[in-house]
Design a protein around this motif. Structure first.
Motif, PDB file in Angstrom:
ATOM      1  N   UNK A   1      84.522  46.694 -21.282  1.00 18.68           N
ATOM      2  CA  UNK A   1      83.762  47.786 -20.681  1.00 18.68           C
ATOM      3  C   UNK A   1      84.373  48.154 -19.336  1.00 18.68           C
ATOM      4  N   UNK A   2      84.363  49.446 -19.031  1.00 17.35           N
ATOM      5  CA  UNK A   2      84.855  49.958 -17.758  1.00 17.35           C
ATOM      6  C   UNK A   2      83.867  51.012 -17.269  1.00 17.35           C
ATOM      7  N   UNK A   3      83.391  50.851 -16.033  1.00 15.26           N
ATOM      8  CA  UNK A   3      82.531  51.878 -15.463  1.00 15.26           C
ATOM      9  C   UNK A   3      82.741  51.971 -13.960  1.00 15.26           C
ATOM     10  N   UNK A   4      82.370  53.114 -13.417  1.00 15.14           N
ATOM     11  CA  UNK A   4      82.469  53.332 -11.985  1.00 15.14           C
ATOM     12  C   UNK A   4      81.554  54.458 -11.569  1.00 15.14           C
TER      13      UNK A   4
ATOM     14  N   UNK B   1      76.634  56.383 -12.625  1.00 10.19           N
ATOM     15  CA  UNK B   1      77.889  55.817 -13.116  1.00 10.19           C
ATOM     16  C   UNK B   1      78.438  56.584 -14.311  1.00 10.19           C
ATOM     17  N   UNK B   2      79.761  56.618 -14.412  1.00  8.89           N
ATOM     18  CA  UNK B   2      80.474  57.057 -15.608  1.00  8.89           C
ATOM     19  C   UNK B   2      80.926  55.788 -16.322  1.00  8.89           C
ATOM     20  N   UNK B   3      80.764  55.761 -17.655  1.00 11.02           N
ATOM     21  CA  UNK B   3      80.915  54.520 -18.409  1.00 11.02           C
ATOM     22  C   UNK B   3      81.654  54.793 -19.720  1.00 11.02           C
ATOM     23  N   UNK B   4      82.556  53.895 -20.121  1.00 11.66           N
ATOM     24  CA  UNK B   4      83.254  54.091 -21.394  1.00 11.66           C
ATOM     25  C   UNK B   4      82.396  53.709 -22.600  1.00 11.66           C
ATOM     26  N   UNK B   5      81.226  53.114 -22.389  1.00  7.45           N
ATOM     27  CA  UNK B   5      80.315  52.773 -23.486  1.00  7.45           C
ATOM     28  C   UNK B   5      79.188  53.810 -23.616  1.00  7.45           C
ATOM     29  N   UNK B   6      78.492  54.090 -22.526  1.00  6.13           N
ATOM     30  CA  UNK B   6      77.312  54.956 -22.584  1.00  6.13           C
ATOM     31  C   UNK B   6      77.555  56.342 -21.987  1.00  6.13           C
ATOM     32  N   UNK B   7      78.769  56.674 -21.648  1.00  6.39           N
ATOM     33  CA  UNK B   7      79.174  57.921 -20.997  1.00  6.39           C
ATOM     34  C   UNK B   7      78.668  57.990 -19.562  1.00  6.39           C
ATOM     35  N   UNK B   8      77.351  58.054 -19.353  1.00  3.52           N
ATOM     36  CA  UNK B   8      76.788  58.036 -17.999  1.00  3.52           C
ATOM     37  C   UNK B   8      75.501  57.211 -18.009  1.00  3.52           C
ATOM     38  N   UNK B   9      75.172  56.632 -16.872  1.00  3.52           N
ATOM     39  CA  UNK B   9      73.888  55.963 -16.710  1.00  3.52           C
ATOM     40  C   UNK B   9      73.547  55.868 -15.231  1.00  3.52           C
TER      41      UNK B   9
END
Length: 112
Positions: free
Chosen positions: A27-30, A54-62
């Protein structure tokens, strides 16, 4: 106070269906957020709240919302509470905590 945060994680398995617990293999997020604190270390009452996007490679945004409160009861003991809430599907790490915190070192007093 604004802040930036990023994370890269590596897990041992992909358990994104949540059974027996929730975990991703990678997982990668920032993202960025705002934080507000009230009180100093020597105060009896301290609080902190944060909100982040956050932008996330799993959930797109959260989004994540967190906060903590502590009130010193005695020189070594404080009443504490905290929360951390994510608005992300299948993310089961939302927490609410209440408790007592006992230090083995005396809290510094405020200068008068």
């Amino acid at each position: 106070m604004p802040f930036l945060e990023s994370s890269i994680q590596k897990g041992s398995a992909d358990l994104s269906d949540g059974y027996p617990y929730w975990m991703l293999e990678k997982r990668l997020f920032g993202g960025a957020g705002l934080s507000y604190s009230y009180g100093l270390e020597a105060n009896d009452f301290n609080t902190k709240v944060e909100a982040a996007y956050f932008f996330d490679d799993y959930a797109e945004v959260f989004q994540r919302f967190s906060g903590s409160v502590s009130y010193r009861l005695f020189n070594y003991t404080a009443l504490v509470a905290g929360f951390e809430i994510f608005n992300q599907d299948k993310f089961y790490s939302n927490t609410v905590q209440f408790g007592l915190k006992h230090s083995f070192r005396e809290k510094k007093s405020r200068k008068k």
